[in-house]
Write an enzyme that holds these catalytic residues in place. Structure first.
Site, PDB file in Angstrom:
ATOM      1  N   ASP A   1      -6.589  -2.632  -7.674  1.00  0.00           N
ATOM      2  CA  ASP A   1      -6.473  -1.553  -8.662  1.00  0.00           C
ATOM      3  C   ASP A   1      -7.814  -1.308  -9.344  1.00  0.00           C
ATOM      4  O   ASP A   1      -8.239  -0.171  -9.520  1.00  0.00           O
ATOM      5  CB  ASP A   1      -5.443  -1.931  -9.740  1.00  0.00           C
ATOM      6  CG  ASP A   1      -4.007  -1.716  -9.268  1.00  0.00           C
ATOM      7  OD1 ASP A   1      -3.818  -1.179  -8.161  1.00  0.00           O
ATOM      8  OD2 ASP A   1      -3.087  -2.086 -10.024  1.00  0.00           O
TER       9      ASP A   1
ATOM     10  N   GLU B   1      -6.229   0.944  -0.974  1.00  0.00           N
ATOM     11  CA  GLU B   1      -6.187   0.300   0.349  1.00  0.00           C
ATOM     12  C   GLU B   1      -7.580  -0.158   0.768  1.00  0.00           C
ATOM     13  O   GLU B   1      -7.755  -1.256   1.303  1.00  0.00           O
ATOM     14  CB  GLU B   1      -5.620   1.267   1.397  1.00  0.00           C
ATOM     15  CG  GLU B   1      -4.167   1.649   1.191  1.00  0.00           C
ATOM     16  CD  GLU B   1      -3.223   0.456   1.274  1.00  0.00           C
ATOM     17  OE1 GLU B   1      -3.582  -0.568   1.875  1.00  0.00           O
ATOM     18  OE2 GLU B   1      -2.122   0.544   0.702  1.00  0.00           O
TER      19      GLU B   1
END
Ligand SMILES: [Zn+2]
Length: 478
Positions: A212, A149
């Protein structure tokens, strides 16, 4: 929400892809590493934030506004111990985040929602559902979700999406115009999502891969097992195979080779450190605390939303109240409420129970009418200006509402003597089944004025007359 192939997966497959990538990165970075950087820095992928017309200040301003709405609308855990733990863990991760020198006002909130989800608004406002904490096997997995996030925040993916929408719309900014986050529930809406909120949170697969990779780097730099994030995502996918996937994946669509790409980055970083941190006694204590939290009462969220699945709203009254805006006036049933947003100028009119909250706390307008103005960039006097502007509006709505489809193409009509267009769309309704969205657009000096009439398909006949009466009552200022 079905996968669109990302540009990272063009013909040739992951192997040839990897070859390209190393050719691109090694010559320059290899030389640098001889002089000044340790291995882990030399080999790591350098991530470039996508094109963005907004400044980091806009991220913080808009993010803060949406965060304030989210705090009002979402059932929060209200547990000081849990909030303190999330904040301390989050700040430790954020300290390793490459923000290009921008000081984001990071905030971490626990949401009392069993759905496995987490989201970060631009500027660093992070919301983590209790369901995500409960689903994590250890601290490094929770840290993984948070690092992912935070990477979206540092790479400014929310406003990058908004930049693309602004471009598509030909508007200088989507904030304060068509979007603005008005309307109780727009932040996280699934049904009719007209707010920038939904756009800020639906990431592309390319953005997911970036988050990621950066998330993995942040985990590594904080001393956590850098594989934990990808392992958590894999675990969620495996556990829910054949069932409804966790909500997390509707905003964060899985790139095709997620695990392989993360493994590649872990290898570039020199492999998982032998002494990498995986768990803590503190995490286990917090997880027990969260598991013991009472469930949020349905409908606890404010903003006028009530839980979906209840009785449908009362029939629209035949008596009308008057609403006067600066550019127009209209009449609406006097048993409906008005929800005005001072930031966007967007106004909604809905019956009691017309704003629904789904099982996952997402709220949306299921019955009622939304009025707004989309500013125009191009010449409003061109012969096809109304058609073009309407098409841009529809494109933007479809972008924000993945299930939305045009069912009747734009047809001409007149509204208060002005030429307008009428378009019918369908969308998933929070009230169940499909809903009908009747969109009426008119060009005015301030931009494209749009009226969106919303009701479930099964109940639409009961609202059709009321919508027509409201539109007939519209008077534009001279
Ligand atoms: Zn993501």
């Amino acid at each position: 929400m079905r996968p669109k192939k990302s540009s990272a997966n063009l013909p040739g497959g992951p192997l040839s892809n990897r070859r390209c990538r190393s050719m691109r990165y090694f010559p320059l970075l290899g030389v640098l590493s001889l002089f000044l950087t340790p291995d882990a820095f030399a080999q790591r992928t350098q991530l470039k934030p996508p094109w963005n017309i907004y400044s980091p200040q806009t991220d913080m301003q808009e993010g803060k506004q949406f965060a304030q709405q989210a705090e009002k609308q979402l059932p929060l855990c209200n547990d000081a111990k849990v909030d303190a733990y999330l904040t301390q863990l989050g700040l430790r991760l954020a300290a390793k985040l490459p923000t290009g020198g921008v000081q984001y006002p990071f905030e971490f909130h626990c949401v009392n929602d069993k759905a496995i989800n987490a989201f970060a608004l631009p500027g660093g406002y992070v919301f983590i559902n209790r369901g995500a904490i409960e689903a994590a096997d250890n601290e490094s997995q929770l840290a993984g979700v948070m690092a992912h996030e935070l990477a979206h925040v540092a790479l400014r993916h929310g406003t990058a999406q908004a930049s693309k929408a602004s471009l598509a719309q030909g508007a200088a900014s989507i904030f304060g115009g068509l979007f603005g986050g008005g309307l109780g529930g727009a932040v996280l809406s699934q049904g009719v999502a007209f707010g920038a909120g939904s756009l800020l949170l639906h990431y592309s697969r390319t953005a997911e891969t970036q988050a990621d990779v950066m998330g993995t780097q942040v985990l590594y730099d904080t001393g956590y097992d850098p594989r934990a994030m990808a392992q958590f995502f894999e675990k969620l996918e495996a556990e829910t195979k054949g069932k409804t996937p966790p909500l997390f994946f509707s905003d964060h669509p899985s790139p095709d080779n997620r695990l392989a790409r993360v493994d590649e980055e872990v290898a570039k970083l020199g492999g998982p450190p032998a002494n990498a941190k995986r768990d803590s006694a503190e995490f286990e204590a917090i997880k027990r605390e969260v598991l013991a939290l009472p469930l949020a009462k349905k409908g606890a969220a404010s903003g006028g939303a009530v839980a979906a699945g209840g009785a449908p709203p009362a029939a629209p009254s035949g008596n009308f109240a008057t609403y006067q805006a600066s550019g127009y006036a209209l009449k609406y049933p006097d048993n409906w409420k008005k929800y005005a947003d001072s930031n966007s100028g967007e106004v909604s009119f809905a019956p009691e129970g017309g704003l629904l909250q789904g099982p996952d706390s997402h709220t949306a307008l299921a019955y009622g009418l939304i009025v707004g103005v989309m500013p125009l960039k191009e010449d409003a006097s061109a012969s096809d200006a109304l058609e073009n502007a309407t098409q841009k509006l529809i494109d933007t709505l479809e972008q924000a509402n993945p299930s939305m489809k045009v069912v009747h193409q734009a047809a001409r009509l007149r509204l208060n003597g002005q030429p307008g267009l009428s378009t019918y769309l369908s969308n998933d309704s929070l009230a169940g089944g499909q809903e009908t969205d009747w969109v009426v657009t008119v060009l005015r000096p301030q931009g494209l004025v749009y009226f969106v009439c919303v009701a479930p398909q099964s109940a639409y006949d009961n609202y059709d007359k009321t919508f027509s009466s409201i539109l007939d009552s519209v008077r534009f200022a001279l």
